[in-house]
Design a protein around this motif. Sequence first.
Motif, short mmCIF file in Angstrom:
data_model
loop_
_atom_site.label_atom_id
_atom_site.label_comp_id
_atom_site.label_asym_id
_atom_site.label_seq_id
_atom_site.Cartn_x
_atom_site.Cartn_y
_atom_site.Cartn_z
N ALA A 224 0.83 -1.21 0.00
CA ALA A 224 0.00 0.00 0.00
C ALA A 224 0.87 1.26 0.00
CB ALA A 224 -0.94 0.00 1.20
N LEU A 225 2.02 1.19 0.68
CA LEU A 225 2.91 2.35 0.71
C LEU A 225 3.52 2.64 -0.64
CD1 LEU A 225 4.26 4.52 2.46
CD2 LEU A 225 6.07 2.87 2.99
N THR A 226 3.65 1.62 -1.50
CA THR A 226 4.25 1.84 -2.81
C THR A 226 3.30 2.54 -3.78
OG1 THR A 226 3.53 -0.31 -3.69
CG2 THR A 226 5.65 -0.24 -2.52
N CYS A 227 2.03 2.60 -3.45
CA CYS A 227 1.07 3.28 -4.32
C CYS A 227 1.39 4.78 -4.35
CB CYS A 227 -0.36 3.07 -3.82
SG CYS A 227 -0.87 1.33 -3.81
N ASP A 228 1.39 5.35 -5.54
CA ASP A 228 1.82 6.75 -5.70
C ASP A 228 0.99 7.72 -4.89
OD1 ASP A 228 3.85 6.00 -7.38
OD2 ASP A 228 2.63 6.22 -9.21
N GLU A 229 -0.30 7.48 -4.77
CA GLU A 229 -1.19 8.41 -4.08
C GLU A 229 -1.37 8.06 -2.60
OE1 GLU A 229 -2.07 11.04 -5.55
OE2 GLU A 229 -1.32 10.43 -7.50
N SER A 230 -0.59 7.11 -2.12
CA SER A 230 -0.72 6.70 -0.72
C SER A 230 -0.02 7.72 0.18
CB SER A 230 -0.11 5.32 -0.51
OG SER A 230 -0.12 4.97 0.86
N PRO A 231 -0.65 8.08 1.33
CA PRO A 231 0.03 8.98 2.28
C PRO A 231 1.21 8.26 2.94
CG PRO A 231 -2.02 8.16 3.22
CD PRO A 231 -1.99 7.68 1.80
N ASN A 232 2.05 9.01 3.61
CA ASN A 232 3.21 8.41 4.27
C ASN A 232 2.80 7.55 5.46
OD1 ASN A 232 5.57 9.27 2.81
ND2 ASN A 232 5.11 11.35 3.47
N PHE A 233 1.79 7.98 6.16
CA PHE A 233 1.35 7.25 7.36
C PHE A 233 -0.15 6.98 7.24
CE2 PHE A 233 4.97 9.91 8.48
CZ PHE A 233 5.84 8.98 9.03
N PHE A 234 -0.53 5.72 7.44
CA PHE A 234 -1.92 5.36 7.22
C PHE A 234 -2.25 4.06 7.94
CE2 PHE A 234 0.75 3.60 3.91
CZ PHE A 234 0.39 2.26 3.88
N THR A 235 -3.54 3.76 7.96
CA THR A 235 -4.01 2.45 8.41
C THR A 235 -4.86 1.86 7.29
OG1 THR A 235 -5.96 3.45 9.44
CG2 THR A 235 -4.05 3.08 10.85
N LEU A 236 -4.97 0.54 7.32
CA LEU A 236 -5.81 -0.17 6.35
C LEU A 236 -7.07 -0.66 7.06
CD1 LEU A 236 -3.11 -2.24 4.41
CD2 LEU A 236 -4.25 -0.13 3.68
N VAL A 237 -8.22 -0.33 6.50
CA VAL A 237 -9.50 -0.71 7.09
C VAL A 237 -10.26 -1.55 6.09
CG1 VAL A 237 -11.64 0.12 8.12
CG2 VAL A 237 -9.53 1.44 8.40
N SER A 238 -10.63 -2.77 6.50
CA SER A 238 -11.38 -3.65 5.59
C SER A 238 -12.86 -3.28 5.64
CB SER A 238 -11.17 -5.12 5.98
OG SER A 238 -11.69 -5.36 7.28
N ASN A 239 -13.54 -3.55 4.51
CA ASN A 239 -14.94 -3.18 4.46
C ASN A 239 -15.85 -4.25 5.09
OD1 ASN A 239 -14.34 -5.01 2.44
ND2 ASN A 239 -15.89 -4.20 1.01
N PHE A 240 -15.45 -5.52 4.96
CA PHE A 240 -16.29 -6.58 5.53
C PHE A 240 -15.41 -7.78 5.92
CE2 PHE A 240 -18.98 -10.34 5.42
CZ PHE A 240 -20.01 -9.94 6.26
N PRO A 241 -15.32 -8.09 7.22
CA PRO A 241 -15.93 -7.29 8.30
C PRO A 241 -15.15 -5.99 8.49
CG PRO A 241 -14.57 -9.00 9.23
CD PRO A 241 -14.58 -9.26 7.74
N LYS A 242 -15.85 -4.95 8.92
CA LYS A 242 -15.20 -3.64 9.08
C LYS A 242 -14.27 -3.70 10.29
CE LYS A 242 -16.14 1.30 9.33
NZ LYS A 242 -15.30 1.57 8.16
N ARG A 243 -12.99 -3.52 10.03
CA ARG A 243 -11.98 -3.55 11.10
C ARG A 243 -10.69 -2.90 10.60
NH1 ARG A 243 -10.05 -9.90 11.11
NH2 ARG A 243 -9.85 -10.12 8.84
N VAL A 244 -9.87 -2.50 11.54
CA VAL A 244 -8.57 -1.90 11.23
C VAL A 244 -7.53 -3.01 11.27
CG1 VAL A 244 -6.80 -0.25 11.94
CG2 VAL A 244 -9.24 0.32 12.21
#
Length: 286
Positions: A224-244
Amino acid sequence: LRFLLVYLHNEDDPTSVQFANNVICTNLLKSVVEDNLLFWSCSVKKREGECVSESLNKAKAPFLGLLCFKEGQMRMVYKHQGFATVEQVISRLTTSIVENEPHLNRQRSSRNRDRVSESTSSQLLMQEQDAAYQESLIRDQERARKKEEEERAIRRIQEEEERVEREKQEKIADREALRQKLKENLPEQTKEDTLSLLFRLPNGSRVSRKFSPNTTIKEIYEFALTCDESPNFFTLVSNFPKRVLPVDGDAHDKTCVEMGIQNSTTLFVQEILSEDEESSASEADL
């Protein structure tokens, strides 16, 4: 009655500072003052010192003046302005004291004759003068103390702000270096990569990628960090089930299978804007 030695100082003037260190603060001058004189000093930067300077024809610091009661009034019997050695000052000061001591002695004798009627009022006047001087001195010291405390507090705040900003920039630089390194070492997709994930970036763009089911959460974050539009610091949240998904800790090394991440899962990349958010992400319930 005693001689009064007046010193006007200017802490912003190098000559005045040198004169104070090499003359005023020496033991030689101290011994002369203790034996013969009253000593009063003030900075011309203060209102009291400025008034005295005006009364002495705008005397400029460093200024040293010897006053004594002569011919019915206080007179300046010696004055020095500018730099001189302590030996020169003491020599001229001693000469002035010797020359003018008879005037003081005559005045002392006169006062002694009138002591019965005047002693009470004279003592009271002296006490009032001393009290006024001490009050002025205490006020000046308190103002100086408060100003110093305020300046220290401002410096501490500035230093803390600079430290926080410096650490922030260092973190960003480290993160950008890691992003570049991960991009350069991004593995090619293989037939074993059967887990399709969709990444939704903060700007609304989407990136899809297939992974092996045994890919760790850490590796998911790294991609996810390699994506050009990704911020430097982030979390990944899944949609189902919704969780970090965990940012760190033991669960960070678990595989997608162990974490129950299924095919076609959408992961929202949510930017972390503060340390509090980062801590909350790290401690989020799975």
